[in-house]
Design a protein around this motif. Structure first.
Motif, mmCIF file in Angstrom:
data_model
loop_
_atom_site.group_PDB
_atom_site.id
_atom_site.type_symbol
_atom_site.label_atom_id
_atom_site.label_comp_id
_atom_site.label_asym_id
_atom_site.label_seq_id
_atom_site.Cartn_x
_atom_site.Cartn_y
_atom_site.Cartn_z
ATOM 1 N N LEU A 10 0.835 -1.202 0.000
ATOM 2 C CA LEU A 10 0.000 0.000 0.000
ATOM 3 C C LEU A 10 0.868 1.250 0.000
ATOM 4 O O LEU A 10 0.614 2.199 -0.751
ATOM 5 C CB LEU A 10 -0.928 -0.003 1.216
ATOM 6 C CG LEU A 10 -1.810 1.245 1.398
ATOM 7 C CD1 LEU A 10 -2.699 1.462 0.185
ATOM 8 C CD2 LEU A 10 -2.642 1.129 2.669
ATOM 9 N N ALA A 11 1.900 1.253 0.839
ATOM 10 C CA ALA A 11 2.804 2.402 0.887
ATOM 11 C C ALA A 11 3.478 2.625 -0.468
ATOM 12 O O ALA A 11 3.683 3.764 -0.897
ATOM 13 C CB ALA A 11 3.860 2.191 1.970
ATOM 14 N N HIS A 12 3.810 1.514 -1.143
ATOM 15 C CA HIS A 12 4.422 1.608 -2.464
ATOM 16 C C HIS A 12 3.477 2.292 -3.450
ATOM 17 O O HIS A 12 3.878 3.198 -4.197
ATOM 18 C CB HIS A 12 4.772 0.192 -2.960
ATOM 19 C CG HIS A 12 5.183 0.128 -4.394
ATOM 20 N ND1 HIS A 12 6.350 0.688 -4.863
ATOM 21 C CD2 HIS A 12 4.561 -0.419 -5.482
ATOM 22 C CE1 HIS A 12 6.450 0.479 -6.170
ATOM 23 N NE2 HIS A 12 5.383 -0.177 -6.561
ATOM 24 N N HIS A 13 2.203 1.891 -3.442
ATOM 25 C CA HIS A 13 1.255 2.481 -4.372
ATOM 26 C C HIS A 13 0.910 3.924 -4.008
ATOM 27 O O HIS A 13 0.696 4.756 -4.900
ATOM 28 C CB HIS A 13 -0.016 1.628 -4.435
ATOM 29 C CG HIS A 13 0.159 0.373 -5.219
ATOM 30 N ND1 HIS A 13 -0.177 -0.877 -4.732
ATOM 31 C CD2 HIS A 13 0.648 0.151 -6.464
ATOM 32 C CE1 HIS A 13 0.093 -1.790 -5.643
ATOM 33 N NE2 HIS A 13 0.594 -1.195 -6.684
ATOM 34 N N MET A 47 -5.465 -0.679 -5.919
ATOM 35 C CA MET A 47 -4.352 -1.332 -6.626
ATOM 36 C C MET A 47 -3.673 -2.367 -5.737
ATOM 37 O O MET A 47 -3.249 -3.435 -6.194
ATOM 38 C CB MET A 47 -3.346 -0.297 -7.115
ATOM 39 C CG MET A 47 -3.855 0.544 -8.269
ATOM 40 S SD MET A 47 -2.568 1.598 -9.000
ATOM 41 C CE MET A 47 -2.329 2.804 -7.692
ATOM 42 N N THR A 48 -3.583 -2.055 -4.458
ATOM 43 C CA THR A 48 -2.978 -3.001 -3.512
ATOM 44 C C THR A 48 -3.813 -4.266 -3.383
ATOM 45 O O THR A 48 -3.290 -5.369 -3.421
ATOM 46 C CB THR A 48 -2.832 -2.333 -2.128
ATOM 47 O OG1 THR A 48 -2.016 -1.166 -2.245
ATOM 48 C CG2 THR A 48 -2.191 -3.287 -1.135
ATOM 49 N N LEU A 49 -5.123 -4.108 -3.258
ATOM 50 C CA LEU A 49 -6.013 -5.259 -3.071
ATOM 51 C C LEU A 49 -6.041 -6.160 -4.297
ATOM 52 O O LEU A 49 -6.253 -7.369 -4.173
ATOM 53 C CB LEU A 49 -7.423 -4.774 -2.744
ATOM 54 C CG LEU A 49 -7.578 -4.079 -1.381
ATOM 55 C CD1 LEU A 49 -8.989 -3.552 -1.208
ATOM 56 C CD2 LEU A 49 -7.234 -5.039 -0.249
ATOM 57 N N THR A 50 -5.827 -5.577 -5.494
ATOM 58 C CA THR A 50 -5.848 -6.396 -6.715
ATOM 59 C C THR A 50 -4.466 -6.913 -7.076
ATOM 60 O O THR A 50 -4.302 -7.567 -8.103
ATOM 61 C CB THR A 50 -6.429 -5.610 -7.901
ATOM 62 O OG1 THR A 50 -5.700 -4.373 -8.056
ATOM 63 C CG2 THR A 50 -7.884 -5.303 -7.699
ATOM 64 N N GLY A 51 -3.474 -6.602 -6.244
ATOM 65 C CA GLY A 51 -2.147 -7.178 -6.460
ATOM 66 C C GLY A 51 -1.309 -6.493 -7.486
ATOM 67 O O GLY A 51 -0.378 -7.082 -8.037
ATOM 68 N N GLY A 52 -1.635 -5.219 -7.803
ATOM 69 C CA GLY A 52 -0.808 -4.484 -8.761
ATOM 70 C C GLY A 52 0.596 -4.321 -8.234
ATOM 71 O O GLY A 52 0.800 -3.942 -7.090
ATOM 72 N N GLY A 53 1.589 -4.559 -9.074
ATOM 73 C CA GLY A 53 2.960 -4.554 -8.608
ATOM 74 C C GLY A 53 3.705 -3.266 -8.779
ATOM 75 O O GLY A 53 3.351 -2.285 -9.259
#
Length: 313
Positions: free
Chosen positions: A4-7, A307-313
């Motif tokens: 999450l922090a990354h996104h 984006m975090t919940l859907t696994g976006g990298g």
């Protein structure tokens, strides 16, 4: 939490550009003509150039699973029905008000916010999927709200109204850039350097300029009018719509990249088109304008979360 922090870190600089555009208009007292002229350049030149440049390599781009249209627009239809029900039961709005309220829950700011975010968060491989949604987005959603309102008023829908909507979409510079770039890409010819380099330079400037224009446009709207309706629109738009689209994507087995794209687009702030609808149909102008500002601010956290919940990298 690290993801999450990354996104959030990826999205934060983009929302800083939105804030910068907002402050240019509010704190520096720039005239409205500055926003209007820059917006015209971004919509008519910079973004179409970026999309043409990307789609001109169509033969080299990854294949797109067209079922993403089912996930995205199927989700839009479900949330639109929920929105009309909420507007009727909670706010006692008439058919026109219900339709505009519901449209606020599904019409995303896909061009000014979605394209830059997708490019940064998911990479250029996501652009063909975004482009596919953009081609159909305005046509399908403007038609949906027109049918809904005309049916509420008269119990019918005119073919002339649909033809006018279709013509407007097909002559839209964004759609024209996507379609012409894709057609050129199908030829397999390389863009000549004399054309390719200027387009590349415009493409580099398009995304940041789009975000600044978004912020400048938001400076026109207040945040107090009809705040209860505004909050309800934001809840539908930022929470309900991405959740419904995600569930539909899982249900039909959509590939990971397309799933991330449709959830990202569904999680975005309310699009300015909804305000145009409210003006055109003379209903909910204040609450819709408020929802544009409020949802854009909240999307700085809700979109990275999606984006975090859907696994976006």
């Amino acid at each position: 939490m690290d993801t999450l922090a990354h996104h959030v870190g990826l999205a934060a600089p983009l929302f800083v550009l939105v804030l910068g555009g907002y402050l240019l208009m509010r704190a520096c007292a720039w005239p409205p003509s500055m926003s209007e002229n820059l917006a015209r350049f971004v919509f008519s030149v910079a973004l179409p150039a970026m999309l043409f440049r990307m789609m001109s390599d169509f033969s080299k781009l990854p294949a797109v699973d067209a079922r993403l249209l089912i996930a995205f627009f199927g989700g839009c239809l479900i949330v639109f029905a929920i929105g009309r029900l909420v507007a009727w039961r909670l706010f006692a709005l008439d058919g026109t008000g219900q339709s505009v309220f519901a449209m606020g829950g599904i019409f995303s700011n896909n061009v000014l916010l979605g394209l830059p975010l997708a490019k940064v968060a998911l990479g250029e491989a996501a652009i063909p999927s975004v482009a596919l949604v953009l081609v159909f987005n305005a046509l399908i959603l403007w038609t949906l709200v027109s049918v809904s309102i005309e049916w509420a008023r008269h119990g019918s829908f005119s073919v002339r109204g649909f033809a006018k909507t279709a013509r407007g979409v097909l002559t839209n510079p964004i759609v024209a850039g996507i379609l012409s770039g894709a057609l050129f890409g199908l030829t397999g010819w390389p863009l000549p350097t004399l054309l390719g380099q200027p387009l590349s330079l415009l493409a580099q400037a398009a995304a940041p300029m789009a975000l600044i224009v978004l912020g400048m446009g938001l400076a026109e709207y207040g945040v107090r009018a009809g705040w209860r309706i505004s909050v309800a629109i934001c809840f539908l738009k930022l929470i309900v719509q991405p959740l419904v689209v995600w569930l539909l994507a899982l249900l039909i087995g959509l590939p990971a990249m397309e799933t991330r794209v449709v959830v990202l687009l569904a999680s975005l702030a309310v699009g300015a088109n909804v305000y145009l609808m409210s003006r055109q149909f003379n209903t909910l102008e204040g609450p819709v304008a408020s929802s544009l500002v409020l949802s854009t601010a909240l999307a700085a956290l809700s979109t990275p979360l999606a984006m975090t919940l859907t696994g976006g990298g």
